[in-house]
Write a protein that holds these residues in place. Structure first.
Motif, mmCIF file in Angstrom:
data_model
loop_
_atom_site.group_PDB
_atom_site.id
_atom_site.type_symbol
_atom_site.label_atom_id
_atom_site.label_comp_id
_atom_site.label_asym_id
_atom_site.label_seq_id
_atom_site.Cartn_x
_atom_site.Cartn_y
_atom_site.Cartn_z
ATOM 1 N N LYS A 204 0.856 -1.183 0.000
ATOM 2 C CA LYS A 204 0.000 0.000 0.000
ATOM 3 C C LYS A 204 0.889 1.230 0.000
ATOM 4 O O LYS A 204 1.714 1.398 0.903
ATOM 5 C CB LYS A 204 -0.931 0.014 1.221
ATOM 6 N N TRP A 253 -6.868 -0.296 3.468
ATOM 7 C CA TRP A 253 -7.428 0.949 2.946
ATOM 8 C C TRP A 253 -6.339 2.015 2.815
ATOM 9 O O TRP A 253 -6.344 2.809 1.886
ATOM 10 C CB TRP A 253 -8.528 1.464 3.859
ATOM 11 N N ASP A 254 -5.429 2.041 3.779
ATOM 12 C CA ASP A 254 -4.294 2.953 3.768
ATOM 13 C C ASP A 254 -3.181 2.274 4.560
ATOM 14 O O ASP A 254 -3.275 1.078 4.862
ATOM 15 C CB ASP A 254 -4.672 4.327 4.358
ATOM 16 N N THR A 300 -13.575 -3.023 -1.792
ATOM 17 C CA THR A 300 -14.280 -2.441 -2.926
ATOM 18 C C THR A 300 -14.075 -0.928 -2.928
ATOM 19 O O THR A 300 -13.465 -0.358 -2.020
ATOM 20 C CB THR A 300 -15.787 -2.752 -2.868
ATOM 21 N N ASP A 301 -14.601 -0.255 -3.966
ATOM 22 C CA ASP A 301 -14.455 1.194 -4.007
ATOM 23 C C ASP A 301 -15.556 1.908 -3.232
ATOM 24 O O ASP A 301 -15.635 3.128 -3.238
ATOM 25 C CB ASP A 301 -14.394 1.710 -5.444
ATOM 26 N N ARG A 302 -16.416 1.132 -2.535
ATOM 27 C CA ARG A 302 -17.362 1.727 -1.601
ATOM 28 C C ARG A 302 -16.682 1.905 -0.248
ATOM 29 O O ARG A 302 -15.946 1.029 0.206
ATOM 30 C CB ARG A 302 -18.610 0.846 -1.439
ATOM 31 N N CYS A 337 -10.219 -5.752 -6.697
ATOM 32 C CA CYS A 337 -11.011 -4.563 -7.000
ATOM 33 C C CYS A 337 -10.082 -3.401 -7.314
ATOM 34 O O CYS A 337 -8.986 -3.318 -6.765
ATOM 35 C CB CYS A 337 -11.904 -4.181 -5.818
ATOM 36 N N LYS A 338 -10.534 -2.503 -8.158
ATOM 37 C CA LYS A 338 -9.765 -1.305 -8.479
ATOM 38 C C LYS A 338 -10.706 -0.114 -8.517
ATOM 39 O O LYS A 338 -11.832 -0.211 -9.029
ATOM 40 C CB LYS A 338 -9.047 -1.454 -9.819
ATOM 41 N N GLN A 339 -10.243 1.003 -7.959
ATOM 42 C CA GLN A 339 -11.044 2.217 -7.927
ATOM 43 C C GLN A 339 -11.526 2.576 -9.323
ATOM 44 O O GLN A 339 -10.749 2.606 -10.273
ATOM 45 C CB GLN A 339 -10.219 3.372 -7.347
ATOM 46 N N ASN A 340 -12.831 2.804 -9.463
ATOM 47 C CA ASN A 340 -13.461 3.201 -10.724
ATOM 48 C C ASN A 340 -13.419 2.112 -11.799
ATOM 49 O O ASN A 340 -13.759 2.376 -12.952
ATOM 50 C CB ASN A 340 -12.829 4.479 -11.278
ATOM 51 N N CYS A 343 -14.959 -4.739 -9.278
ATOM 52 C CA CYS A 343 -14.395 -5.961 -8.713
ATOM 53 C C CYS A 343 -14.624 -7.140 -9.648
ATOM 54 O O CYS A 343 -15.698 -7.283 -10.236
ATOM 55 C CB CYS A 343 -15.050 -6.276 -7.365
#
Length: 357
Positions: A204, A253-254, A300-302, A337-340, A343
């Motif tokens: 990350k 997440w981070d 996920t991106d949620r 999963c990838k942002q935008n 998944c």
């Protein structure tokens, strides 16, 4: 095997109650599109964009007595409408359990196994040709995972050699690899190892990486580096490896907040255990469990959401693992999963599945 492989795809519609933080609806009218069956399964997956996804296999199900299928690498560049077999020459005899892709053309794939079975291949033209960039020469090494901090800098992980976990590093996008110097901070306990699940080693940001272990008869551990593998710390977790399960998957997440997934019983289908950290992996606290045994997990991106997959189904959380909701019973082995970009999950017999939320 045909060059173009039609995807077996399920689109899962889910109703998410953002305010309550729970899944409020089960899967709605799943839709499958069948493809020709082949003797192989997928476990490694990397989502690049809405159009481009790479995946790799085969897979030996832990404790299930499943036959190992031929090695395979596939990709789609049209959102799953079609898949191309881009397996490296001779790769049918390998087990490709981890893949890292940078775009539709560039990818690095890891073949696992002891001794010379552990190999890393690189392609710069969408799998038309591959270059063997690393072949393990240490008979006691068994490489389990590979991950990248950015397009240039990456890391690979082996089970212990001489009592220490072994690290490979690259600084040129995977074109060459070198064994990192011996490091007492990577000392392993007796019989401690790592699952080759595709997400047992994760990164990350530009510096941080973590890997989870399997420690029979005791709680499994998480190792963390804040500087691309130069120094390491280790922490105990609430996840037991009494039945050899240990830690299968990590996701962050981070650099402070993340989840680990493991434990459970693949034979008795006892539920896996999930634990959460808020301090970068220094401490871990058990949270909720999915419905059954799961082998892989992705964020996920949620906000605060994650999905876990396994032999008997998939579960979703919208509150950072506090509660999980079963929403499908398809046998899936890997998820990313990838942002935008959404998944995708993969599983037995070249199954590919796109998650619609």
């Amino acid at each position: 095997m045909a060059d173009a492989i039609q995807s077996l795809r399920v689109e899962l519609a889910m109703a998410i109650d953002e305010g309550a933080g729970h899944v409020t609806g089960a899967a709605v009218s799943p839709s499958w599109r069948l493809m020709p069956t082949v003797i192989a399964s997928l476990v490694g997956i990397d989502v690049v964009s809405r159009e481009a996804v790479w995946a790799s296999g085969s897979f030996l199900g832990p404790g299930l007595g499943e036959a190992e299928g031929p090695g395979v690498v596939v990709r789609t560049v049209d959102g799953g409408a079609s898949w191309q077999n881009v397996t490296p020459p001779g790769g049918e005899r390998s087990a490709f359990h981890d893949i890292e892709a940078f775009d539709r053309d560039h990818a690095v794939v890891l073949a696992i196994g002891s001794g010379k079975k552990s190999k890393i291949y690189l392609t710069a033209n969408g799998g038309k040709t591959w270059k063997l960039v690393f072949e393990n020469q240490e008979r006691n090494a068994f490489y389990d995972g590979i991950a990248f901090f950015d397009r240039d800098n990456g890391i690979a992980l082996s089970d212990p050699v001489g009592g220490q976990f072994r690290i490979l590093t690259t600084g040129n996008g995977g074109q060459s690899w070198k064994v990192a110097p011996s490091n007492a901070e990577l000392k392993a306990r007796r019989n401690e190892g790592v699952h080759a699940s595709g997400t047992s080693l994760v990164t990350k940001g530009p510096q941080d990486a973590w890997f989870g272990t399997v420690l029979p008869g005791a709680n499994s551990r998480v190792f963390h580096t804040p500087d691309r593998g130069r120094t390491w710390s280790v922490a105990d977790t609430p996840i037991s490896a009494d039945l050899g399960a240990g830690i299968f998957s990590l996701a962050f997440w981070d650099t402070k907040q993340g989840l680990i997934l493991g434990g459970g019983n693949p034979v008795g289908n006892d539920p896996s255990v999930v634990a959460r950290t808020t301090d970068g992996g220094m401490t871990w606290s058990r949270v909720g469990s999915p419905a059954s045994f799961r082998t892989n997990m992705a964020l996920t991106d949620r906000m605060d959401s994650a999905v876990a997959v396994g032999f008997t189904g998939s579960d979703f959380t919208t509150n950072r693992g506090d509660t999980w909701q079963l929403f499908d019973q398809t046998d899936l082995r890997g998820v990313d999963c990838k942002q935008n970009a959404g998944c995708w999950a993969v599983g037995k017999n070249l199954t590919a599945a796109k998650l619609i939320t």
